[in-house]
Scaffold this active site. Sequence first.
Site, PDB file in Angstrom:
ATOM      1  N   TYR A  46       3.424  -5.940  17.982  1.00 45.04           N
ATOM      2  CA  TYR A  46       3.388  -5.068  16.894  1.00 45.04           C
ATOM      3  C   TYR A  46       4.224  -3.814  17.473  1.00 45.04           C
ATOM      4  CZ  TYR A  46       2.406  -2.021  12.923  1.00 45.04           C
ATOM      5  OH  TYR A  46       2.709  -0.977  12.030  1.00 45.04           O
TER       6      TYR A  46
ATOM      7  N   GLY B  34       1.682  -7.398  -0.505  1.00 43.84           N
ATOM      8  CA  GLY B  34       1.332  -6.668  -1.596  1.00 43.84           C
ATOM      9  C   GLY B  34       0.931  -7.341  -2.987  1.00 43.84           C
TER      10      GLY B  34
ATOM     11  N   GLY C 270      -8.145  -4.230  23.835  1.00 38.74           N
ATOM     12  CA  GLY C 270      -6.790  -3.535  23.835  1.00 38.74           C
ATOM     13  C   GLY C 270      -6.675  -2.554  23.036  1.00 38.74           C
TER      14      GLY C 270
ATOM     15  N   ARG D 183      -9.148   8.542  15.937  1.00 40.68           N
ATOM     16  CA  ARG D 183      -7.991   8.067  15.368  1.00 40.68           C
ATOM     17  C   ARG D 183      -7.614   9.533  14.586  1.00 40.68           C
ATOM     18  NH1 ARG D 183      -8.003   4.415  18.102  1.00 40.68           N
ATOM     19  NH2 ARG D 183      -7.680   2.349  17.887  1.00 40.68           N
TER      20      ARG D 183
ATOM     21  N   VAL E 113      -9.505   0.606   8.881  1.00 37.56           N
ATOM     22  CA  VAL E 113     -11.075   0.716   9.065  1.00 37.56           C
ATOM     23  C   VAL E 113     -11.443   1.478   7.861  1.00 37.56           C
ATOM     24  CG1 VAL E 113     -10.904   2.776  10.530  1.00 37.56           C
ATOM     25  CG2 VAL E 113     -12.824   1.325  10.804  1.00 37.56           C
TER      26      VAL E 113
ATOM     27  N   PHE F 208       0.854  -1.211  -0.034  1.00 38.16           N
ATOM     28  CA  PHE F 208      -0.075   0.035  -0.025  1.00 38.16           C
ATOM     29  C   PHE F 208       1.060   1.349  -0.221  1.00 38.16           C
ATOM     30  CE2 PHE F 208      -2.456   2.609   3.294  1.00 38.16           C
ATOM     31  CZ  PHE F 208      -2.955   3.349   2.339  1.00 38.16           C
TER      32      PHE F 208
HETATM   33  C1  UD2 Z   1      -3.483   1.202  13.050  1.00 43.25           C
HETATM   34  C2  UD2 Z   1      -2.467   0.236  12.079  1.00 43.25           C
HETATM   35  C3  UD2 Z   1      -1.592  -0.410  12.681  1.00 43.25           C
HETATM   36  C4  UD2 Z   1      -0.772   0.375  13.833  1.00 43.25           C
HETATM   37  C5  UD2 Z   1      -1.938   1.087  14.615  1.00 43.25           C
HETATM   38  C6  UD2 Z   1      -1.021   2.054  15.504  1.00 43.25           C
HETATM   39  C7  UD2 Z   1      -3.983  -0.485  10.247  1.00 43.25           C
HETATM   40  C8  UD2 Z   1      -4.675  -1.432   9.366  1.00 43.25           C
HETATM   41  N1  UD2 Z   1      -3.424  -0.556  11.420  1.00 43.25           N
HETATM   42  O1  UD2 Z   1      -4.182   0.173  14.078  1.00 43.25           O
HETATM   43  O2  UD2 Z   1      -0.728  -0.859  11.444  1.00 43.25           O
HETATM   44  O3  UD2 Z   1       0.004   1.184  12.853  1.00 43.25           O
HETATM   45  O4  UD2 Z   1      -2.875   1.802  13.915  1.00 43.25           O
HETATM   46  O5  UD2 Z   1      -1.752   2.221  16.747  1.00 43.25           O
HETATM   47  O6  UD2 Z   1      -3.806   0.662   9.551  1.00 43.25           O
HETATM   48  N2  UD2 Z   1     -12.637  -0.655  13.770  1.00 43.25           N
HETATM   49  C9  UD2 Z   1     -14.085  -0.729  13.642  1.00 43.25           C
HETATM   50  N3  UD2 Z   1     -14.676  -1.480  12.802  1.00 43.25           N
HETATM   51  C10 UD2 Z   1     -13.764  -2.248  11.955  1.00 43.25           C
HETATM   52  C11 UD2 Z   1     -12.405  -2.188  12.066  1.00 43.25           C
HETATM   53  C12 UD2 Z   1     -12.008  -1.293  12.989  1.00 43.25           C
HETATM   54  O7  UD2 Z   1     -14.869   0.052  14.388  1.00 43.25           O
HETATM   55  O8  UD2 Z   1     -14.568  -3.037  11.108  1.00 43.25           O
HETATM   56  C13 UD2 Z   1     -12.148   0.467  14.757  1.00 43.25           C
HETATM   57  C14 UD2 Z   1     -10.980  -0.528  15.442  1.00 43.25           C
HETATM   58  O9  UD2 Z   1     -11.626  -0.845  16.704  1.00 43.25           O
HETATM   59  C15 UD2 Z   1     -10.410   0.925  15.888  1.00 43.25           C
HETATM   60  C16 UD2 Z   1     -10.522   1.841  14.671  1.00 43.25           C
HETATM   61  O10 UD2 Z   1     -11.552   1.505  14.131  1.00 43.25           O
HETATM   62  O11 UD2 Z   1     -10.686   1.621  17.029  1.00 43.25           O
HETATM   63  C17 UD2 Z   1      -8.907   1.728  13.923  1.00 43.25           C
HETATM   64  O12 UD2 Z   1      -8.793   0.352  13.674  1.00 43.25           O
HETATM   65  P1  UD2 Z   1      -7.620  -0.188  12.504  1.00 43.25           P
HETATM   66  O13 UD2 Z   1      -7.770  -1.447  12.753  1.00 43.25           O
HETATM   67  O14 UD2 Z   1      -7.946   0.425  11.269  1.00 43.25           O
HETATM   68  O15 UD2 Z   1      -6.279   0.783  13.051  1.00 43.25           O
HETATM   69  P2  UD2 Z   1      -5.614   0.526  14.460  1.00 43.25           P
HETATM   70  O16 UD2 Z   1      -5.676   1.994  14.984  1.00 43.25           O
HETATM   71  O17 UD2 Z   1      -6.203  -0.443  15.272  1.00 43.25           O
END
Ligand code: UD2
Length: 303
Positions: free
Chosen positions: A144, A42, A271, A211, A187, A18
């Site tokens: 991670y 990829g 978490g 976020r 997300v 990406f």
């Molecule tokens: C992101 C990055 C990760 C790391 C992290 C740092 C991605 C995929 N992951 O994790 O690599 O850098 O940031 O903290 O970019 N959510 C929903 N519904 C869904 C999916 C997600 O509500 O179907 C929520 C999830 O619970 C979270 C938020 O959206 O609160 C962001 O989730 P994510 O998986 O896009 O990214 P994150 O912040 O966990």
Amino acid sequence: MVQTPASKTVLVTGGAGFVGSHLVDALVRENEVRILDDFSTGKRSNVNDDATLIEGDIRDSETLRRATEDVDLIFHEAGVVSVQQSVENPIQANEVELDATLALLERARELDARVVLASSCAIYGQPTEIPVSEDEPFSPSSPYGLQKSALDHYARLYEELYGLETVALRYFNIYGPRQSSGDYSGVISIFKRQATNGEPITVDGDGEQTRDFVHVDDVVRANLLAATTDHVGEAYNVGTGASVTIKELAETIRDVSGSSSDVVHTDPRQGDIEESKADISKARDKLGYEPTIPLDEGISSLL
Ligand code: UD2
């Protein structure tokens, strides 16, 4: 206008992924660009025809040697995509995130090549202050995050101990074209898929978690600035300095796409980080980084 590196031999690890593929696109005109990718996440369709592809696993020393032959500049984007994956398989994540990065830094030391590394705001865990600055203590809550914090530390140490030019970029939540929309994806791409298919948009928990979403084009700009900056041996937050709640995000994506999907709430993610927003003043002052794509604009163009 961002100054782009020129006339260099550049390696982009994860260059079919990406972020890596967008970076390759920005570099090919002025540089000889090589991509190292094993296509674990990829995609072949992301590979720029003007770059040289080396297909293989970064953990393999012979592959790494071949990919780094005569390079002056390395962007290290290969890694584990999701936090969840590292929770499920911490050993494999460690091999990819840390063992491979250390081998890459050693190789860069031999070649005296600058290395720009993908770090993450995951190193901060639940931050004690919002917006979170680079001075926030590391408190990762996942393998991670812990691996990224070690990578970030190693980058600084290699500059201190060996004078190797390194820059670590602490990415906040990146989104944009080519982000995959599977269960492990960001997300925004998941909500986009759900809204487009008329499926329920699944917000984890109450959706009040926040976020800082940064467009991949701005992330590319930060990388290009890191490639030419004099301020090496440093780590920089790469976000926008603004944040939204996940609930607001779900509603915006539904409305902008004109979808009839319902926004539904599922169990909170274990978490999960509650609040995240970058303080980008250091990147602004030292790199000259300025985000250019506000979230509403980025979402509209994506949809
Ligand atoms: C992101 C990055 C990760 C790391 C992290 C740092 C991605 C995929 N992951 O994790 O690599 O850098 O940031 O903290 O970019 N959510 C929903 N519904 C869904 C999916 C997600 O509500 O179907 C929520 C999830 O619970 C979270 C938020 O959206 O609160 C962001 O989730 P994510 O998986 O896009 O990214 P994150 O912040 O966990």
